[in-house]
Design a protein around this motif. Structure first.
Motif, PDB file in Angstrom:
ATOM      1  N   PHE A  68      -0.486  12.326  -2.036  1.00  0.00           N
ATOM      2  CA  PHE A  68      -0.948  10.950  -2.180  1.00  0.00           C
ATOM      3  C   PHE A  68      -0.226  10.337  -3.367  1.00  0.00           C
ATOM      4  N   GLU A  69       0.314   9.121  -3.202  1.00  0.00           N
ATOM      5  CA  GLU A  69       0.681   8.310  -4.368  1.00  0.00           C
ATOM      6  C   GLU A  69      -0.430   7.277  -4.527  1.00  0.00           C
ATOM      7  N   ILE A  70      -1.280   7.517  -5.504  1.00  0.00           N
ATOM      8  CA  ILE A  70      -2.433   6.658  -5.750  1.00  0.00           C
ATOM      9  C   ILE A  70      -1.961   5.566  -6.712  1.00  0.00           C
ATOM     10  N   TRP A  71      -2.123   4.304  -6.328  1.00  0.00           N
ATOM     11  CA  TRP A  71      -1.351   3.201  -6.913  1.00  0.00           C
ATOM     12  C   TRP A  71      -2.272   2.031  -7.222  1.00  0.00           C
ATOM     13  N   GLN A  72      -2.186   1.533  -8.447  1.00  0.00           N
ATOM     14  CA  GLN A  72      -3.044   0.415  -8.863  1.00  0.00           C
ATOM     15  C   GLN A  72      -2.227  -0.671  -9.560  1.00  0.00           C
ATOM     16  N   HIS A  73      -2.393  -1.907  -9.130  1.00  0.00           N
ATOM     17  CA  HIS A  73      -1.884  -3.034  -9.907  1.00  0.00           C
ATOM     18  C   HIS A  73      -2.648  -3.093 -11.233  1.00  0.00           C
ATOM     19  N   THR A  74      -1.917  -3.268 -12.332  1.00  0.00           N
ATOM     20  CA  THR A  74      -2.581  -3.323 -13.645  1.00  0.00           C
ATOM     21  C   THR A  74      -2.440  -4.673 -14.331  1.00  0.00           C
ATOM     22  N   GLU A  75      -1.595  -5.539 -13.810  1.00  0.00           N
ATOM     23  CA  GLU A  75      -1.417  -6.855 -14.432  1.00  0.00           C
ATOM     24  C   GLU A  75      -2.138  -7.930 -13.624  1.00  0.00           C
ATOM     25  N   LYS A  76      -2.058  -7.828 -12.318  1.00  0.00           N
ATOM     26  CA  LYS A  76      -2.793  -8.751 -11.463  1.00  0.00           C
ATOM     27  C   LYS A  76      -4.016  -8.039 -10.888  1.00  0.00           C
ATOM     28  N   GLU A  77      -4.998  -8.809 -10.477  1.00  0.00           N
ATOM     29  CA  GLU A  77      -6.180  -8.242  -9.845  1.00  0.00           C
ATOM     30  C   GLU A  77      -5.806  -7.766  -8.437  1.00  0.00           C
ATOM     31  N   PRO A  78      -6.058  -6.494  -8.110  1.00  0.00           N
ATOM     32  CA  PRO A  78      -5.778  -6.039  -6.745  1.00  0.00           C
ATOM     33  C   PRO A  78      -6.542  -6.883  -5.726  1.00  0.00           C
ATOM     34  N   THR A  79      -5.862  -7.244  -4.646  1.00  0.00           N
ATOM     35  CA  THR A  79      -6.457  -8.107  -3.630  1.00  0.00           C
ATOM     36  C   THR A  79      -6.876  -7.280  -2.423  1.00  0.00           C
ATOM     37  N   PRO A  80      -8.173  -7.066  -2.219  1.00  0.00           N
ATOM     38  CA  PRO A  80      -8.607  -6.266  -1.062  1.00  0.00           C
ATOM     39  C   PRO A  80      -8.434  -7.053   0.222  1.00  0.00           C
ATOM     40  N   ILE A  81      -8.437  -6.347   1.339  1.00  0.00           N
ATOM     41  CA  ILE A  81      -8.356  -7.006   2.632  1.00  0.00           C
ATOM     42  C   ILE A  81      -9.638  -7.801   2.854  1.00  0.00           C
ATOM     43  N   SER A  82      -9.510  -8.967   3.462  1.00  0.00           N
ATOM     44  CA  SER A  82     -10.656  -9.882   3.573  1.00  0.00           C
ATOM     45  C   SER A  82     -11.605  -9.517   4.702  1.00  0.00           C
TER      46      SER A  82
END
Length: 351
Positions: A68-82
């Motif tokens: 797994f490459e577990i990946w998080q945006h740290t500068e912008k807020e992650p946008t979940p699927i609507s």
């Protein structure tokens, strides 16, 4: 050119540390290959043209399979699927984990009160499997598969493959069969499938194609990665939506599927000749890309349905960092690492 197996499945999350803790506890993804905070400067075609700060952790499972490459945006807020992903929506729908004891895996997850969405059933190839959803709304298939690199106390291995929703299977086969080399069609059937019952959107009419490779992989890590497969699903009686419409690479969900390869220059030409030129190509920007303790080159193509496929050619990895023991594949070559060296990855375990 060699495609050596699935290196990892990218999983976008809101909190990388909390997610990795869950994946360690329940999926035994506890071998830490790298943990890095950096800016993704080369991914501009897939990040709205802007460099994006991120935190990524690459974790493996010693029973084998992709990581797994577990990946998080740290500068912008992650946008979940609507809205909820329905089976057949365009892109990676489901991550597939292998297990050599499907009944034990099901019971372990049931005892842990995980979100099991189906019972154990049989696929069209008569292999036992079941589906569950993690706390981050990602759907996983656990499929029986006897191949194990090193038997441990967990009930599953790593990534065996993915289930991918496509617009048109014939168009997508150019990527998965002709470029990636999945040359064996295990089944190609169209109907309403009983084993999809319980999966969101699973009660529709699907064409369903399972692909495997017939060649024996012989890259440096191939004994650990093992065999792999891809399942393409094309929904016939509704119009699917794009999973990442209005969002960017790295937002929550399955963000890419990554292959370990050798021969980036040859692969670049093959992908171009097949009509899928690299959208990202680190080798054009630098001799080797620094990934913290590791180094190599990477590139991406985008399949017709929108799935991002990553290719990584590893140049250097730390084996035992404290001892300063690195493997430089540009000097060693890319023939298979012996099992005793691959087994040393266990010293990278994080509890």
């Amino acid at each position: 050119m060699k495609i050596n197996g699935i290196q990892q499945l990218g999983v976008g999350v809101v909190d990388v540390h909390e997610a990795w803790k869950w994946y360690r506890e329940h999926f035994s993804m506890d071998i830490l290959m790298f943990d890095e905070e950096a800016v993704a400067e080369l991914m501009l075609p897939h990040t709205d043209g802007k460099p994006r700060a991120r935190h990524a952790i690459l974790a493996l499972n010693m029973e084998g399979g992709g990581g797994f490459e577990i990946w998080q945006h740290t500068e912008k807020e992650p946008t979940p699927i609507s809205s909820e992903i329905l089976l057949g929506d365009l892109g990676i729908n489901i991550g597939v984990l292998k297990s050599d004891n499907i009944e034990a895996a099901y019971q372990r997850y049931k005892d842990a009160n995980l979100n099991l969405v189906t019972e154990i059933t049989s696929s069209p190839s008569q292999r036992k499997h079941f589906f569950l959803k993690d706390p981050y709304k990602n759907l996983w298939e656990v499929k029986e598969h006897a191949e194990v690199f090193k038997k441990e106390s967990g009930v599953n291995g790593g990534v065996l493959g993915t289930i991918i929703g496509v617009k048109n299977i014939e168009e997508s086969l150019v990527v998965y069969r002709d470029i990636l080399g999945f040359d064996e069609t295990v089944y190609d059937e169209t109907r309403v499938f009983d084993d999809f019952s319980g999966i969101p959107g699973g009660n529709h009419l699907f064409r369903r194609v399972l692909l495997r490779h017939t060649d024996i992989k012989n890259g440096a890590f191939s004994r650990l990665f093992g065999k792999s497969e891809i399942e393409l699903v094309e929904v016939k009686d509704r119009t699917p939506k794009s999973i990442y419409e209005g969002r960017i690479w790295g937002d929550p969900g399955f963000i890419h599927l990554c292959y370990d390869i050798n021969g980036m220059d040859e692969l670049r030409e093959k992908a171009k000749d097949c009509g899928f030129p690299f959208t990202v190509d680190s080798a054009r920007a630098m001799d080797t890309f620094d990934m913290g303790d590791a180094a190599g080159n990477f590139a991406y193509i985008q399949a017709p349905e929108g799935t991002l496929i990553e290719f990584v050619e590893t140049h250097k990895i730390p084996l035992i960092k404290k001892l300063g023991w690195y493997i430089d594949f540009r000097k060693r070559g890319n023939h298979p690492l012996p099992n005793w060296i691959l087994s040393l990855f266990r010293f990278k375990r994080v509890r």
